[in-house]
Design an enzyme around this catalytic site. Structure first.
Site, PDB file in Angstrom:
ATOM      1  N   GLU A  23       0.842  -1.213   0.000  1.00 35.71           N
ATOM      2  CA  GLU A  23       0.000   0.000   0.000  1.00 35.71           C
ATOM      3  C   GLU A  23       0.871   1.256   0.000  1.00 35.71           C
ATOM      4  O   GLU A  23       2.094   1.179   0.227  1.00 35.71           O
ATOM      5  CB  GLU A  23      -0.911  -0.005   1.227  1.00 35.71           C
ATOM      6  CG  GLU A  23      -0.160  -0.051   2.549  1.00 35.71           C
ATOM      7  CD  GLU A  23      -0.870   0.684   3.676  1.00 35.71           C
ATOM      8  OE1 GLU A  23      -1.306   1.832   3.452  1.00 35.71           O
ATOM      9  OE2 GLU A  23      -0.956   0.118   4.776  1.00 35.71           O
ATOM     10  N   LYS A  84      -5.387  10.691   0.722  1.00 34.52           N
ATOM     11  CA  LYS A  84      -5.573   9.322   1.214  1.00 34.52           C
ATOM     12  C   LYS A  84      -6.825   8.764   0.537  1.00 34.52           C
ATOM     13  O   LYS A  84      -7.906   9.334   0.676  1.00 34.52           O
ATOM     14  CB  LYS A  84      -5.733   9.371   2.736  1.00 34.52           C
ATOM     15  CG  LYS A  84      -5.987   8.031   3.403  1.00 34.52           C
ATOM     16  CD  LYS A  84      -6.031   8.206   4.914  1.00 34.52           C
ATOM     17  CE  LYS A  84      -6.652   7.005   5.597  1.00 34.52           C
ATOM     18  NZ  LYS A  84      -6.843   7.219   7.035  1.00 34.52           N
ATOM     19  N   VAL A 104      -5.283   0.063   3.096  1.00 29.99           N
ATOM     20  CA  VAL A 104      -5.399  -1.402   3.051  1.00 29.99           C
ATOM     21  C   VAL A 104      -6.630  -1.785   2.220  1.00 29.99           C
ATOM     22  O   VAL A 104      -6.584  -2.703   1.396  1.00 29.99           O
ATOM     23  CB  VAL A 104      -5.496  -1.987   4.481  1.00 29.99           C
ATOM     24  CG1 VAL A 104      -5.902  -3.456   4.447  1.00 29.99           C
ATOM     25  CG2 VAL A 104      -4.166  -1.812   5.211  1.00 29.99           C
ATOM     26  N   ASP A 138     -16.800   5.184  14.148  1.00 29.46           N
ATOM     27  CA  ASP A 138     -15.831   5.165  13.055  1.00 29.46           C
ATOM     28  C   ASP A 138     -15.270   3.752  12.904  1.00 29.46           C
ATOM     29  O   ASP A 138     -14.551   3.264  13.778  1.00 29.46           O
ATOM     30  CB  ASP A 138     -14.703   6.166  13.357  1.00 29.46           C
ATOM     31  CG  ASP A 138     -13.691   6.293  12.217  1.00 29.46           C
ATOM     32  OD1 ASP A 138     -13.676   5.444  11.313  1.00 29.46           O
ATOM     33  OD2 ASP A 138     -12.891   7.246  12.263  1.00 29.46           O
ATOM     34  N   SER A 140     -13.161   1.429  10.155  1.00 32.86           N
ATOM     35  CA  SER A 140     -12.378   1.503   8.920  1.00 32.86           C
ATOM     36  C   SER A 140     -12.972   0.629   7.822  1.00 32.86           C
ATOM     37  O   SER A 140     -13.408  -0.508   8.075  1.00 32.86           O
ATOM     38  CB  SER A 140     -10.944   1.052   9.192  1.00 32.86           C
ATOM     39  OG  SER A 140     -10.231   0.993   7.975  1.00 32.86           O
ATOM     40  N   ALA A 141     -12.959   1.161   6.597  1.00 30.72           N
ATOM     41  CA  ALA A 141     -13.395   0.379   5.432  1.00 30.72           C
ATOM     42  C   ALA A 141     -12.459  -0.807   5.178  1.00 30.72           C
ATOM     43  O   ALA A 141     -12.800  -1.708   4.409  1.00 30.72           O
ATOM     44  CB  ALA A 141     -13.452   1.268   4.188  1.00 30.72           C
ATOM     45  N   ASP A 142     -11.297  -0.816   5.839  1.00 31.45           N
ATOM     46  CA  ASP A 142     -10.395  -1.971   5.707  1.00 31.45           C
ATOM     47  C   ASP A 142     -11.130  -3.265   6.071  1.00 31.45           C
ATOM     48  O   ASP A 142     -10.913  -4.309   5.446  1.00 31.45           O
ATOM     49  CB  ASP A 142      -9.177  -1.835   6.645  1.00 31.45           C
ATOM     50  CG  ASP A 142      -8.223  -0.729   6.229  1.00 31.45           C
ATOM     51  OD1 ASP A 142      -8.449  -0.089   5.183  1.00 31.45           O
ATOM     52  OD2 ASP A 142      -7.246  -0.504   6.972  1.00 31.45           O
ATOM     53  N   LYS A 159      -3.387  -1.181  15.784  1.00 30.64           N
ATOM     54  CA  LYS A 159      -2.868  -0.353  16.879  1.00 30.64           C
ATOM     55  C   LYS A 159      -3.823  -0.322  18.063  1.00 30.64           C
ATOM     56  O   LYS A 159      -5.036  -0.380  17.885  1.00 30.64           O
ATOM     57  CB  LYS A 159      -2.662   1.084  16.404  1.00 30.64           C
ATOM     58  CG  LYS A 159      -1.412   1.280  15.582  1.00 30.64           C
ATOM     59  CD  LYS A 159      -1.195   2.736  15.262  1.00 30.64           C
ATOM     60  CE  LYS A 159      -2.413   3.396  14.676  1.00 30.64           C
ATOM     61  NZ  LYS A 159      -2.908   2.737  13.466  1.00 30.64           N
TER      62      LYS A 159
HETATM   63  N1  PSU Z   1      -2.475   1.702  10.660  1.00 32.00           N
HETATM   64  C1  PSU Z   1      -1.154   1.934  10.815  1.00 32.00           C
HETATM   65  N2  PSU Z   1      -0.477   2.605   9.847  1.00 32.00           N
HETATM   66  C2  PSU Z   1      -1.087   3.058   8.718  1.00 32.00           C
HETATM   67  C3  PSU Z   1      -2.480   2.795   8.558  1.00 32.00           C
HETATM   68  C4  PSU Z   1      -3.121   2.119   9.548  1.00 32.00           C
HETATM   69  O1  PSU Z   1      -0.588   1.557  11.823  1.00 32.00           O
HETATM   70  O2  PSU Z   1      -0.429   3.675   7.867  1.00 32.00           O
HETATM   71  C5  PSU Z   1      -3.173   3.275   7.312  1.00 32.00           C
HETATM   72  C6  PSU Z   1      -3.439   2.079   6.382  1.00 32.00           C
HETATM   73  O3  PSU Z   1      -3.310   2.510   5.043  1.00 32.00           O
HETATM   74  C7  PSU Z   1      -4.878   1.748   6.684  1.00 32.00           C
HETATM   75  C8  PSU Z   1      -5.468   3.110   6.927  1.00 32.00           C
HETATM   76  O4  PSU Z   1      -5.531   1.080   5.633  1.00 32.00           O
HETATM   77  O5  PSU Z   1      -4.452   3.797   7.642  1.00 32.00           O
HETATM   78  C9  PSU Z   1      -6.748   3.053   7.713  1.00 32.00           C
HETATM   79  O6  PSU Z   1      -7.325   4.305   7.739  1.00 32.00           O
HETATM   80  P1  PSU Z   1      -8.827   4.494   8.237  1.00 32.00           P
HETATM   81  O7  PSU Z   1      -8.798   4.116   9.694  1.00 32.00           O
HETATM   82  O8  PSU Z   1      -9.124   5.941   7.997  1.00 32.00           O
HETATM   83  O9  PSU Z   1      -9.662   3.561   7.408  1.00 32.00           O
HETATM   84 MN    MN Z   2     -12.704   6.110   9.438  1.00 29.37          MN
END
Ligand code: PSU
Ligand code: MN
Length: 302
Positions: A23, A84, A104, A138, A140-142, A159
Site C-alpha cells: 500500500e 488518502k 489497506v 468510526d 475503517s473500510a479496511d 494499533k
Molecule cells: N495503521 C497503521 N499505519 C497506517 C495505517 C493504519 O498503523 O499507515 C493506514 C493504512 O493505510 C490503513 C489506513 O488502511 O491507515 C486506515 O485508515 P482508516 O482508519 O481511515 O480507514
Molecule cells: Mn474512518
C-alpha cells in the site's frame, strides 16, 4: 477497471512469478520524510530478496498504478498534496486525476483485480473507540474490504488506539478468516500481543500456506488476515504503548481531528511523543510483514 502495470510487475504476473502488493498510505501518511522513502525502498528490497516482485499500488495523476518507479515513490514520499484514498474515493480521485495513496482497503481491492494474491502492510484499520469528545462512530473500510477482496493480507494486527476486541468481532461478523502466524493471540502492532485469542494459528510457513491455499480453493468471497507480530527485539511493552496512545488520543481530541485524518494524526503524534521510537518499530514490523508475505507468495506460486 484500468490498471497500469510496471514492466517488472506485468512480466512477473505473466510468468506466474510470486508478486506481493504494497500500500502507499503508509508512505504518504504513515511516516515522516525521509523515513517513509527508506521504508518504501526497503519493503521492495526485502520482497526481492525472497525471490518475489513488489507491486506498490497508488494513483499517479489519476492513473491506478501497480508497481512504481523510484520517481513515483519519491512523489508519494515528499509531496504535500497526496490524498488518502480508500475504495469509495477511487472514482473521484481518478476522475479528478489526482495523486493518491491507497489504504489497506483500496490496495486489497486493486490487488485482487490485478491478479495479486498476497499483500503486505504494517497494521490494518479497525473499529475506533467511541469515546466522549472523540471521533464518535468510526469503523475503517479496511474491515469491509477484507470481507470482499480475495487477498491474503499480512499485518502486525492493529494499533491499540483502536478497540481491538470490537475489531475482531467485526472481522468475525464479516466472515474473514484471521490466522496468527507463530502466535495464537491478536498482535497489537507496536507490542507483541493484545492477549485476545485468535480463531486460527499457523506454527510455521508450511501450515500457513496450507490454510491460505485452502481459503482460495474453497472460493470464500473474502480475504484472509494473517497476523504477524512485531519482531521480539523491536517489541514495545503494552504499558509503554498505552501511555503514549493515551497522550496521542488526548492531543487528537484537543486538536479536533476526525475521520480519515485520525490515523495519520495519531501515527505522527506517537512518533513525536516517543522521539521517533514508534516509527522505528513500525518500520521493523512492516519489513517483517514484507518478508513473510514474500515467502508465502513464493510458496503459493509453486
Ligand atoms: N495503521 C497503521 N499505519 C497506517 C495505517 C493504519 O498503523 O499507515 C493506514 C493504512 O493505510 C490503513 C489506513 O488502511 O491507515 C486506515 O485508515 P482508516 O482508519 O481511515 O480507514
Ligand atoms: Mn474512518
Amino acid at each position: 477497471m484500468e490498471i497500469e502495470f510496471s514492466p517488472q510487475v506485468a512480466k512477473a504476473l505473466a510468468d506466474g512469478k510470486p508478486v506481493v502488493a504494497l500500500e502507499s498510505t503508509i508512505i504518504s501518511h504513515g511516516f515522516p520524510f525521509p523515513k517513509n522513502m527508506e521504508l518504501a525502498e526497503q519493503m521492495e528490497t526485502v520482497i526481492r530478496e525472497q525471490g518475489a516482485e513488489p507491486a506498490t499500488i497508488a494513483l499517479i495523476n489519476g492513473v491506478i498504478k501497480c508497481g512504481l518507479s523510484v520517481e513515483e515513490l519519491t512523489i508519494l514520499a515528499t509531496s504535500e498534496n497526496v490524498e488518502k484514498c480508500s475504495v469509495r474515493d477511487l472514482p473521484s480521485a481518478t476522475a479528478r486525476k489526482i495523486t493518491g495513496a491507497t489504504t489497506v482497503a483500496s490496495t486489497s481491492f486493486i490487488a485482487e483485480r490485478a491478479g495479486i494474491k498476497v499483500f503486505a502492510t504494517g497494521g490494518i484499520g479497525g473499529v475506533h473507540r467511541g469515546e466522549e469528545g472523540g471521533n464518535g462512530f468510526d469503523i475503517s473500510a479496511d474491515l469491509l474490504e477484507l470481507s470482499r477482496s480475495r487477498v491474503a493480507v499480512v499485518a502486525a494486527g492493529a494499533k491499540s488506539i483502536l478497540d481491538l476486541p470490537a475489531t475482531l468481532e467485526v472481522l468475525e461478523s464479516y466472515s474473514v478468516p484471521v490466522v496468527g502466524y507463530k502466535t495464537d493471540t491478536f498482535p497489537a502492532f507496536h507490542s507483541l500481543s493484545s492477549g485476545l485469542p485468535l480463531p486460527g494459528t499457523a506454527p510455521d510457513m508450511e501450515a500457513l500456506c496450507k490454510i491460505v491455499n485452502m481459503h482460495f480453493q474453497m472460493g470464500l468471497p473474502s480475504g484472509i488476515l494473517i497476523c504477524n507480530p512485531v519482531p521480539h527485539d523491536h517489541a514495545m511493552s503494552n504499558e509503554e504503548v498505552d501511555t503514549l496512545v493515551d497522550q496521542a488520543r488526548f492531543d487528537a481530541i484537543k486538536a479536533g481531528v476526525k475521520g480519515a485524518k485520525i490515523t495519520p494524526y495519531i501515527l505522527g503524534a506517537l512518533n513525536r511523543l516517543s522521539n521517533g521510537k514508534t516509527s522505528e518499530v513500525n518500520l521493523a514490523l512492516a519489513l517483517n510483514n514484507a518478508k513473510v508475505a514474500a515467502a508465502l507468495a513464493a510458496r503459493l506460486a509453486v
